[in-house]
Design a protein around this motif. Structure first.
Motif, PDB file in Angstrom:
ATOM      1  N   TRP A 143     -23.606  31.762   4.073  1.00 13.90           N
ATOM      2  CA  TRP A 143     -23.333  33.203   3.875  1.00 13.90           C
ATOM      3  C   TRP A 143     -24.498  33.566   2.830  1.00 13.90           C
ATOM      4  O   TRP A 143     -24.678  32.984   1.994  1.00 13.90           O
ATOM      5  N   VAL A 144     -24.855  34.891   3.106  1.00 12.70           N
ATOM      6  CA  VAL A 144     -25.845  35.673   2.259  1.00 12.70           C
ATOM      7  C   VAL A 144     -25.084  36.844   1.747  1.00 12.70           C
ATOM      8  O   VAL A 144     -24.524  37.598   2.621  1.00 12.70           O
ATOM      9  N   THR A 145     -25.147  37.317   0.494  1.00  8.02           N
ATOM     10  CA  THR A 145     -24.492  38.442   0.159  1.00  8.02           C
ATOM     11  C   THR A 145     -25.575  39.606  -0.725  1.00  8.02           C
ATOM     12  O   THR A 145     -25.536  39.619  -1.635  1.00  8.02           O
ATOM     13  N   PRO A 146     -26.525  40.014   0.230  1.00  7.25           N
ATOM     14  CA  PRO A 146     -27.355  40.996  -0.068  1.00  7.25           C
ATOM     15  C   PRO A 146     -27.005  42.387  -0.616  1.00  7.25           C
ATOM     16  O   PRO A 146     -26.081  42.898   0.294  1.00  7.25           O
ATOM     17  N   ASN A 147     -27.369  43.226  -1.322  1.00  2.00           N
ATOM     18  CA  ASN A 147     -26.934  44.526  -1.420  1.00  2.00           C
ATOM     19  C   ASN A 147     -28.351  45.235  -0.637  1.00  2.00           C
ATOM     20  O   ASN A 147     -28.852  44.533   0.048  1.00  2.00           O
ATOM     21  N   LEU A 148     -28.172  46.602  -0.453  1.00  2.00           N
ATOM     22  CA  LEU A 148     -29.024  47.238   0.370  1.00  2.00           C
ATOM     23  C   LEU A 148     -30.615  46.962   0.209  1.00  2.00           C
ATOM     24  O   LEU A 148     -31.504  46.799   1.099  1.00  2.00           O
ATOM     25  N   ASP A 149     -31.198  46.968  -0.973  1.00  2.00           N
ATOM     26  CA  ASP A 149     -32.213  46.776  -1.532  1.00  2.00           C
ATOM     27  C   ASP A 149     -32.741  45.410  -1.133  1.00  2.00           C
ATOM     28  O   ASP A 149     -33.674  45.108  -0.504  1.00  2.00           O
ATOM     29  N   GLU A 150     -31.846  44.436  -1.226  1.00  2.00           N
ATOM     30  CA  GLU A 150     -31.991  42.919  -0.877  1.00  2.00           C
ATOM     31  C   GLU A 150     -32.332  42.721   0.402  1.00  2.00           C
ATOM     32  O   GLU A 150     -33.237  42.080   0.920  1.00  2.00           O
ATOM     33  N   LEU A 151     -31.285  43.316   1.462  1.00  2.00           N
ATOM     34  CA  LEU A 151     -31.313  43.335   2.696  1.00  2.00           C
ATOM     35  C   LEU A 151     -32.686  43.883   3.305  1.00  2.00           C
ATOM     36  O   LEU A 151     -33.425  43.319   4.066  1.00  2.00           O
ATOM     37  N   GLY A 152     -33.233  44.856   2.393  1.00  2.32           N
ATOM     38  CA  GLY A 152     -34.343  45.693   2.899  1.00  2.32           C
ATOM     39  C   GLY A 152     -35.543  44.627   2.696  1.00  2.32           C
ATOM     40  O   GLY A 152     -36.459  44.346   3.677  1.00  2.32           O
ATOM     41  N   LEU A 154     -35.450  41.258   2.646  1.00  3.96           N
ATOM     42  CA  LEU A 154     -35.407  40.036   3.251  1.00  3.96           C
ATOM     43  C   LEU A 154     -35.541  40.634   4.824  1.00  3.96           C
ATOM     44  O   LEU A 154     -36.125  39.490   5.564  1.00  3.96           O
ATOM     45  N   THR A 155     -35.624  41.620   5.252  1.00 11.74           N
ATOM     46  CA  THR A 155     -35.686  41.961   6.957  1.00 11.74           C
ATOM     47  C   THR A 155     -36.996  42.521   6.945  1.00 11.74           C
ATOM     48  O   THR A 155     -37.769  42.628   7.888  1.00 11.74           O
ATOM     49  N   GLY A 156     -37.789  43.190   5.771  1.00 10.38           N
ATOM     50  CA  GLY A 156     -38.790  43.802   5.836  1.00 10.38           C
ATOM     51  C   GLY A 156     -39.041  45.259   6.320  1.00 10.38           C
ATOM     52  O   GLY A 156     -39.997  45.792   6.808  1.00 10.38           O
ATOM     53  N   ARG A 157     -37.731  45.797   6.224  1.00  7.60           N
ATOM     54  CA  ARG A 157     -37.639  47.064   6.608  1.00  7.60           C
ATOM     55  C   ARG A 157     -36.580  47.906   5.814  1.00  7.60           C
ATOM     56  O   ARG A 157     -35.616  47.293   5.310  1.00  7.60           O
ATOM     57  N   PRO A 158     -36.776  49.309   5.586  1.00 11.94           N
ATOM     58  CA  PRO A 158     -35.986  50.003   4.718  1.00 11.94           C
ATOM     59  C   PRO A 158     -34.354  49.877   5.158  1.00 11.94           C
ATOM     60  O   PRO A 158     -34.453  50.177   6.515  1.00 11.94           O
ATOM     61  N   ALA A 168     -30.061  46.066  10.514  1.00 16.20           N
ATOM     62  CA  ALA A 168     -30.752  45.270   9.597  1.00 16.20           C
ATOM     63  C   ALA A 168     -30.016  43.771   9.636  1.00 16.20           C
ATOM     64  O   ALA A 168     -30.803  42.808   9.539  1.00 16.20           O
ATOM     65  N   CYS A 169     -28.855  44.079   9.477  1.00 16.93           N
ATOM     66  CA  CYS A 169     -28.008  42.457   9.519  1.00 16.93           C
ATOM     67  C   CYS A 169     -28.331  41.874  10.629  1.00 16.93           C
ATOM     68  O   CYS A 169     -28.462  40.571  10.762  1.00 16.93           O
ATOM     69  N   ALA A 170     -28.133  42.529  11.677  1.00 18.90           N
ATOM     70  CA  ALA A 170     -28.406  41.730  13.036  1.00 18.90           C
ATOM     71  C   ALA A 170     -30.110  41.149  13.163  1.00 18.90           C
ATOM     72  O   ALA A 170     -30.208  40.007  13.784  1.00 18.90           O
ATOM     73  N   ALA A 171     -31.060  41.990  12.659  1.00 16.57           N
ATOM     74  CA  ALA A 171     -32.339  41.483  12.629  1.00 16.57           C
ATOM     75  C   ALA A 171     -32.312  40.286  11.544  1.00 16.57           C
ATOM     76  O   ALA A 171     -33.112  39.171  12.078  1.00 16.57           O
ATOM     77  N   LEU A 172     -31.750  40.230  10.451  1.00 18.92           N
ATOM     78  CA  LEU A 172     -31.687  39.037   9.641  1.00 18.92           C
ATOM     79  C   LEU A 172     -31.374  37.835  10.304  1.00 18.92           C
ATOM     80  O   LEU A 172     -31.724  36.830  10.250  1.00 18.92           O
ATOM     81  N   GLN A 173     -30.115  38.105  10.988  1.00 21.43           N
ATOM     82  CA  GLN A 173     -29.374  37.048  11.554  1.00 21.43           C
ATOM     83  C   GLN A 173     -30.116  36.567  12.432  1.00 21.43           C
ATOM     84  O   GLN A 173     -30.477  35.092  12.734  1.00 21.43           O
ATOM     85  N   ASP A 174     -30.859  37.225  13.433  1.00 22.58           N
ATOM     86  CA  ASP A 174     -31.766  36.871  14.375  1.00 22.58           C
ATOM     87  C   ASP A 174     -32.991  36.193  13.824  1.00 22.58           C
ATOM     88  O   ASP A 174     -33.502  34.884  14.260  1.00 22.58           O
TER      89      ASP A 174
END
Lengths: 288, 288
Positions: A143-152, A154-158, A168-174
Motif C-alpha cells: 500500500w501507498v498512502t499519498p496526499n494529493l500533492d504526493e499523488l500528483g 508520483l503520477t506526473g499529473r496535477p 490519478a490512482c488508476a494511473a499510478l496503479q497501472d
C-alpha cells in the motif's frame, strides 16, 4: 504482541517520524522498532534542516533488527535520499524472498507513506529518490498512502480536485503494474485532507475504488497527520483487518487523536497519539 | 501538559534511549521532546556499534526545541563523546542563566543518567567525555542516577558491595561541591539493581542518605532499566513530587514495567513502559 518496524525520519518535536510511529503502534497494542533514515531539525513551526543517516548505519540497523526482532509489518516513511531509498528497496526485496522461500504464501504487510516535502516546504526526498520509488519500491510494497500533492508527483499529473483522484490512482496503479512486469497491483490509500469535505479515496489492489467520508477537526495539532494515518492503517492490517476496515479504523484513530490533542508549541503541534490507551482519571492514582 | 526533554542515544530496538524515555514521559502524562546524541545499532542481544551525531545537529536541535517547546525538566542520558558532552554542558549553563535572569528563583529539574558502558560491554561515553561530566556537567544538574559501576568510575574507587555505597556517594557529592566552588550540592540516586537485596541509595543534596528497599523481579525484559528509572524519577519531580517520593514512585513504576513486560527478542528485551496507561480490555473495542 507482534513487532512492527518503522523506517523513517526522526523529528525531535515528536509530532512525526519514528517516535510518532512508535506511539501509534503502541496505541494499537503492537511493539514497534525503528530505523532512522535521516535526522531532521524541526519544531511545530516547521523543518529547519534534514541530515541523511549514512547507508552503512541504515544497513546495519535493518540487519540487526531483522535477526533479533523480525517484523510482522513495515511502515516506510521519509527516505531522504536516493541511496537510502535503494537500501530500503533491497532490504524489502530480500525480506520478500525470505518469505516466499518459506513456501507459506505469507507476506507481511508493507505500507509506504511517500514523504516528499514537509508542510513547511522543505524537500524530504531528493528527485533521484522519487525515481527509486516510482521505478522499484512501489512495486514491492502493498500500500501507498499519498496526499494529493504526493499523488500528483508520483503520477506526473496535477491532482487538484476530488474529480482528479480516482483517475490519478488508476494511473499510478497501472504504472506500477507495468514497472513490475504486470504482476504487482499496488493498493492506494489517497488522503484528501485538503479536500472539502476531506474524504479519502481507497483504490483496492483489484482496481475497485471507494470514497471514505472524512470530517474536518478544527485544531492546530495537525503535525504528522499523514504519518499517523499510514502507521495506524498498517497497525490494523497487522492486527488482521481487511483493508477497507483497516482504512476506516485508521481514519477514526486519527480523528480522535486530533480531537483530543493538547496544544504544544507555537505552530502545528503533535496529535494525541496515545488516546487509545489514555485513562486519565486512573493515571495519577495508579502511579502513587 | 508539561514538556520534558530527553538528550540521549537512539536504540532501534526501543528498549532504551530517547524512544524509551518518550514512552516513560507519556506514561506519566507528560509530553516529551528528544535530542539524539548518537545513533546506536543494537537489539536485545547487545550494542553492535555507536555513531555520535555531529555537534552542529545537536546544537541546532537544542536551540530549535528550546525556542518553540521550552522544557519543564530535562533528562540527560548517553552523551557518546567529549564534544557532545561539552555542547550539552553549555546548553544547560545557558538555560540556568536564562532562568536565573527571570528572577523567580525557579529552576527546572535536570537528571543525568551517567551512561558510560552498555550491559554488553560497549563504551557509550569516551574517557574525555567522562572528564566533562566529572569536572563540569555534574556541577549544574540536580540529580545523577548511577549504578554501582558508574558510581565507581565517577568516584575513581571500587563500589562492589552495599557497604561501599554511602561513602562513595558522599565522596562524589563532596567532589562535585569542590569542583563548583563549594556551592553545588548534587543529589545522587544510586541504583543497586545488582545488590542482594537490590536496594537503591538516595543521597539528598543536603547530605542525608536513605536506603530504598528494592525487590527482584524475575524477567528477561531488563533492557534500559536504568534509563527508565531515571526518566520516571525526572517525570515525578516535574509533576511536583519531593525527591524521596519521586524516587519511590520511580521504583514502583519500573518494578511494574518489569513485571508486566512481554518478552521480545532473544536477549534482554524492553520493559512495558506504558503499563500506567494500559487498559487492555478497552483497547480493541475503542478502536472499532
Amino acid at each position: 504482541m507482534k513487532t512492527v518496524l518503522t523506517i523513517a525520519g526522526f523529528d525531535p518535536s515528536s509530532g512525526a517520524g519514528v517516535t510518532a510511529d512508535l506511539m501509534v503502534f503502541a496505541a494499537h497494542g503492537l511493539f514497534g522498532t525503528a530505523c532512522i533514515t535521516a535526522l531532521t531539525v524541526q519544531s511545530t513551526l516547521g523543518v529547519l534542516s534534514t541530515h541523511p543517516v549514512s547507508n552503512e548505519i541504515l544497513s546495519s540497523t535493518l540487519d540487526c533488527l531483522n535477526a533479533d526482532l523480525p517484523p510482522s509489518g513495515i511502515k516506510i516513511g521519509m527516505l531522504s535520499c536516493r541511496i537510502n531509498a535503494i537500501k530500503v528497496d533491497s532490504y524489502i526485496r530480500q525480506l520478500r524472498l525470505q518469505h516466499s522461500g518459506v513456501g507459506r504464501g505469507f507476506e507481511i504487510p508493507i505500507v509506504l507513506d511517500p514523504v516528499l516535502r514537509s508542510s513547511s516546504g522543505r524537500e524530504l526526498l531528493d528527485p533521484a529518490g522519487i525515481e527509486v520509488l516510482q521505478d522499484s519500491l512501489l512495486s514491492i510494497v502493498d500500500w501507498v498512502t499519498p496526499n494529493l500533492d504526493e499523488l500528483g508527483v508520483l503520477t506526473g499529473r496535477p491532482v487538484d480536485s476530488r474529480g482528479d483522484v480516482p483517475a490519478a490512482c488508476a494511473a499510478l496503479q497501472d504504472r506500477v503494474a507495468e514497472k513490475s512486469g504486470g504482476h504487482h497491483r499496488l493498493g492506494i490509500f489517497a488522503t484528501g485532507g485538503h479536500l472539502d469535505p476531506p474524504d479519502d479515496f481507497l483504490m483496492m489492489p483489484g482496481g475497485e475504488g471507494i470514497w471514505l467520508p472524512g470530517e474536518r477537526v478544527v485544531t492546530q495539532s495537525t503535525h504528522g497527520t499523514g504519518c499517523a494515518l499510514s502507521s495506524a492503517f498498517l497497525s490494523r492490517l497487522v492486527l488482521g483487518d481487511a483493508s477497507q476496515e483497516a482504512a476506516k479504523a485508521a481514519k477514526r484513530y486519527v480523528s480522535e487523536a486530533l480531537r483530543t490533542a493538547v496544544q504544544h508549541g507555537l505552530g502545528r503541534g503533535p496529535m494525541n497519539h496515545l488516546w487509545l490507551l489514555s485513562n486519565e482519571k486512573d493515571q495519577v492514582s495508579m502511579a502513587r
